[in-house]
Design an enzyme around this catalytic site. Structure first.
Site, PDB file in Angstrom:
ATOM      1  N   VAL A  15       6.839 -47.441  19.598  1.00  0.00           N
ATOM      2  CA  VAL A  15       5.734 -47.773  18.567  1.00  0.00           C
ATOM      3  C   VAL A  15       6.069 -49.235  18.028  1.00  0.00           C
ATOM      4  O   VAL A  15       5.118 -49.909  18.055  1.00  0.00           O
ATOM      5  CB  VAL A  15       5.835 -46.742  17.403  1.00  0.00           C
ATOM      6  CG1 VAL A  15       4.741 -47.263  16.479  1.00  0.00           C
ATOM      7  CG2 VAL A  15       5.406 -45.596  18.010  1.00  0.00           C
ATOM      8  N   ASP A  33      16.181 -53.344  14.527  1.00  0.00           N
ATOM      9  CA  ASP A  33      16.545 -51.986  15.162  1.00  0.00           C
ATOM     10  C   ASP A  33      18.225 -51.945  14.823  1.00  0.00           C
ATOM     11  O   ASP A  33      18.887 -53.072  15.093  1.00  0.00           O
ATOM     12  CB  ASP A  33      16.214 -52.265  16.493  1.00  0.00           C
ATOM     13  CG  ASP A  33      16.317 -50.472  16.554  1.00  0.00           C
ATOM     14  OD1 ASP A  33      15.232 -50.174  17.103  1.00  0.00           O
ATOM     15  OD2 ASP A  33      17.373 -49.991  16.886  1.00  0.00           O
ATOM     16  N   ARG A  38      19.999 -52.526  22.307  1.00  0.00           N
ATOM     17  CA  ARG A  38      18.616 -52.615  22.119  1.00  0.00           C
ATOM     18  C   ARG A  38      18.031 -53.890  22.169  1.00  0.00           C
ATOM     19  O   ARG A  38      17.412 -54.722  22.584  1.00  0.00           O
ATOM     20  CB  ARG A  38      17.872 -51.469  21.251  1.00  0.00           C
ATOM     21  CG  ARG A  38      16.141 -51.596  21.333  1.00  0.00           C
ATOM     22  CD  ARG A  38      15.643 -51.258  22.462  1.00  0.00           C
ATOM     23  NE  ARG A  38      14.222 -50.977  22.099  1.00  0.00           N
ATOM     24  CZ  ARG A  38      13.344 -51.067  23.228  1.00  0.00           C
ATOM     25  NH1 ARG A  38      13.546 -51.349  24.560  1.00  0.00           N
ATOM     26  NH2 ARG A  38      12.066 -51.000  23.085  1.00  0.00           N
ATOM     27  N   THR A  84      10.238 -39.476  13.883  1.00  0.00           N
ATOM     28  CA  THR A  84      10.320 -38.217  13.173  1.00  0.00           C
ATOM     29  C   THR A  84      10.345 -37.192  13.712  1.00  0.00           C
ATOM     30  O   THR A  84       9.202 -36.263  14.184  1.00  0.00           O
ATOM     31  CB  THR A  84       9.097 -38.388  12.276  1.00  0.00           C
ATOM     32  OG1 THR A  84       7.895 -38.730  12.898  1.00  0.00           O
ATOM     33  CG2 THR A  84       9.103 -39.432  11.052  1.00  0.00           C
ATOM     34  N   THR A 119       4.778 -40.696  12.259  1.00  0.00           N
ATOM     35  CA  THR A 119       4.159 -39.365  11.938  1.00  0.00           C
ATOM     36  C   THR A 119       4.823 -38.356  10.998  1.00  0.00           C
ATOM     37  O   THR A 119       5.864 -38.005  11.259  1.00  0.00           O
ATOM     38  CB  THR A 119       3.833 -38.491  13.343  1.00  0.00           C
ATOM     39  OG1 THR A 119       3.236 -39.543  14.016  1.00  0.00           O
ATOM     40  CG2 THR A 119       2.916 -37.420  13.090  1.00  0.00           C
ATOM     41  N   CYS A 259       5.407 -36.191  20.618  1.00  0.00           N
ATOM     42  CA  CYS A 259       4.122 -36.267  19.851  1.00  0.00           C
ATOM     43  C   CYS A 259       3.529 -34.655  19.633  1.00  0.00           C
ATOM     44  O   CYS A 259       3.647 -33.997  18.900  1.00  0.00           O
ATOM     45  CB  CYS A 259       3.251 -37.242  20.278  1.00  0.00           C
ATOM     46  SG  CYS A 259       3.640 -38.867  20.055  1.00  0.00           S
ATOM     47  N   ARG A 330      12.832 -37.774  26.033  1.00  0.00           N
ATOM     48  CA  ARG A 330      13.176 -36.966  24.609  1.00  0.00           C
ATOM     49  C   ARG A 330      12.031 -35.607  24.722  1.00  0.00           C
ATOM     50  O   ARG A 330      10.997 -35.720  25.022  1.00  0.00           O
ATOM     51  CB  ARG A 330      12.718 -37.905  23.659  1.00  0.00           C
ATOM     52  CG  ARG A 330      13.864 -38.929  23.036  1.00  0.00           C
ATOM     53  CD  ARG A 330      13.313 -39.707  22.044  1.00  0.00           C
ATOM     54  NE  ARG A 330      12.270 -40.574  22.441  1.00  0.00           N
ATOM     55  CZ  ARG A 330      11.626 -41.383  21.679  1.00  0.00           C
ATOM     56  NH1 ARG A 330      11.721 -41.234  20.316  1.00  0.00           N
ATOM     57  NH2 ARG A 330      10.558 -42.110  21.964  1.00  0.00           N
TER      58      ARG A 330
END
Length: 431
Positions: A15, A33, A38, A84, A119, A259, A330
């Site tokens: 995102v 981050d 990364r 989340t 979210t 999601c 994930r």
């Protein structure tokens, strides 16, 4: 606030990174981050999520990456895009959101705006996040600092409906902030924005998007279970029904990822908190969560029927990521399928060129199989619809098999023509 935005993006995953790239074309942006590796990769214009190309990096002329929070001190807009997830009991795990809010709070200044994209359940921003911002910044909400919520709509692996091509829901903690947030996003989102009346409305709109998809997939998964018992082909029936203009084109499958397989639990958590026990949403979740085990057990039944020795057989699995053309593992339900095979003592090989072997080994304690070693199988599960798997023909799949056994194919994504597979001698199962 004037239009001299200095934006800090907190969290540079699926995102945050596309958002940082787009804002970095127009505004001074700091991408932050905590993952040092990364940051190093991004500084070298390398994106392990495979969402951002080299040309995208070079276009973001005003973007810099950092893992040092001090570089965010001059920012006046902070956008939080951290994960989340849910815990083992499917309750919201807000630890990433808590830590990100604390990080921002410690450098928050008067008139700054904090926008959340993660979210959450309706009310989380105002009930959970804002008190953290107030506590650690010692600033007053809606007097000294302000908040917005603009839920992410990123679809990993999708090269058509990218960030700027999907309308963006926006909201703010008061009318003035709402207008600022909307104008800010409108400056990069070509598809436009949809400003709503409150942060809670924006939170609720996001969480039902994936809940709706989850329920639609649960419906066709249940149809698949029913039609299997009736010895009917689910795909043929869905295609026939799809000849009507208003029939929705959903397909059965394993629902994983961060999601669809997670967001409904945020809504049901809040529903239970206000005294309502959700029926339909949780029923859909239970059904979808069970599909991997259902697929594995159907495969095992076929293997037993074909008198395959379970103690010595090898099952190959094509694909381990949670969806096609995406490296993200994930919450991939393919691990549930593999665990079911392991429970029967069945040996397995997994091949996936999109996934990171080090991530798979770290999370699930086995190595991916290289292409040259993916052979001598007794059964094959095609679990993910990567583009390269869609191009394979049934006669090419046979090269993976032990030539002395009748090949068994579990085509869980219905990638191949059933009758062509049967002509090649496959015993085929699909959802």
């Amino acid at each position: 606030m004037k239009n001299n935005y200095k934006i800090g993006i907190i969290g540079l995953g699926y995102v945050g990174l596309p958002l940082a790239i787009e804002f970095g074309k127009k505004y001074d942006v700091k991408g932050y981050d905590i993952n040092k590796a990364r940051i190093k990769n991004l500084t070298d214009f390398k994106d392990t999520t495979k969402e951002i190309s080299l040309s995208d990096f070079t276009k973001a002329k005003f973007l810099t990456f950092t893992n040092d929070v001090n570089y965010l001190k001059k920012c006046n807009v902070f956008i939080i895009t951290v994960p989340t997830p849910v815990d083992k009991t499917n309750r919201p795990n807000l630890c990433y959101l808590e830590n990100a809010s604390k990080t921002v709070a410690k450098i928050l200044k008067k008139d700054d705006i904090v926008i959340y994209e993660s979210t959450v359940y309706p009310g989380a921003t105002e009930e959970f996040c804002i008190p953290i911002l107030s506590k650690y910044s010692r600033l007053k909400f809606n007097e000294d600092f302000f908040c917005g919520y603009s839920p992410e709509r990123i679809n990993p692996g999708d090269k058509v409906y990218t960030l700027t091509k999907v309308p963006k829901i926006t909201s703010g903690s008061n009318n003035k902030t709402s207008l600022i947030v909307d104008k800010l996003y409108k400056s990069i989102i070509k598809a436009g924005t949809f400003k709503v009346s409150s942060i809670k409305v924006a939170e609720a709109a996001k969480v039902i998007e994936n809940s709706q998809r989850d329920l639609n997939i649960a419906f066709v998964n249940e149809l698949s279970v029913i039609f299997q018992r009736l010895k009917l082909d689910t795909l043929e029936i869905l295609e026939a029904a799809g000849s009507k203009w208003n029939f929705l084109p959903f397909r059965p499958g394993m629902v994983g990822g961060h999601c669809i397989g997670v967001d409904p639990y945020y809504l049901t958590y809040k529903a239970e908190e206000v005294g309502y026990n959700p029926q339909v949403i949780l029923a859909g979740r239970r059904l979808n969560d069970n599909m991997a085990r259902y697929a594995a057990r159907n495969l095992i039944k076929i293997m037993l029927k074909n008198k395959i020795d379970m103690s010595s057989c090898v099952v190959g699995v094509l694909g381990i990521t949670f969806k096609e053309n995406c490296p993200d593992i994930r919450n991939s339900k393919i691990f549930d399928l593999i665990n079911e095979l392991k429970a029967w003592g069945i040996k397995f090989k997994v091949m996936d060129s999109w996934a990171s072997n080090s991530e798979v080994k770290k999370e699930f304690k086995f190595n991916l199989t290289k292409k040259d070693d993916f052979k001598n199988l007794d059964a094959l599960v095609v679990a993910v619809g990567h583009s390269e798997y869609r191009k394979l023909k049934p006669h090419q799949l046979k090269k993976f098999f032990n030539k002395f056994n009748k090949p068994i194919l579990a085509d869980l994504k219905s990638l191949y023509d059933k009758y062509e597979c049967e002509k090649e001698g496959f015993t085929i199962f699909r959802l």
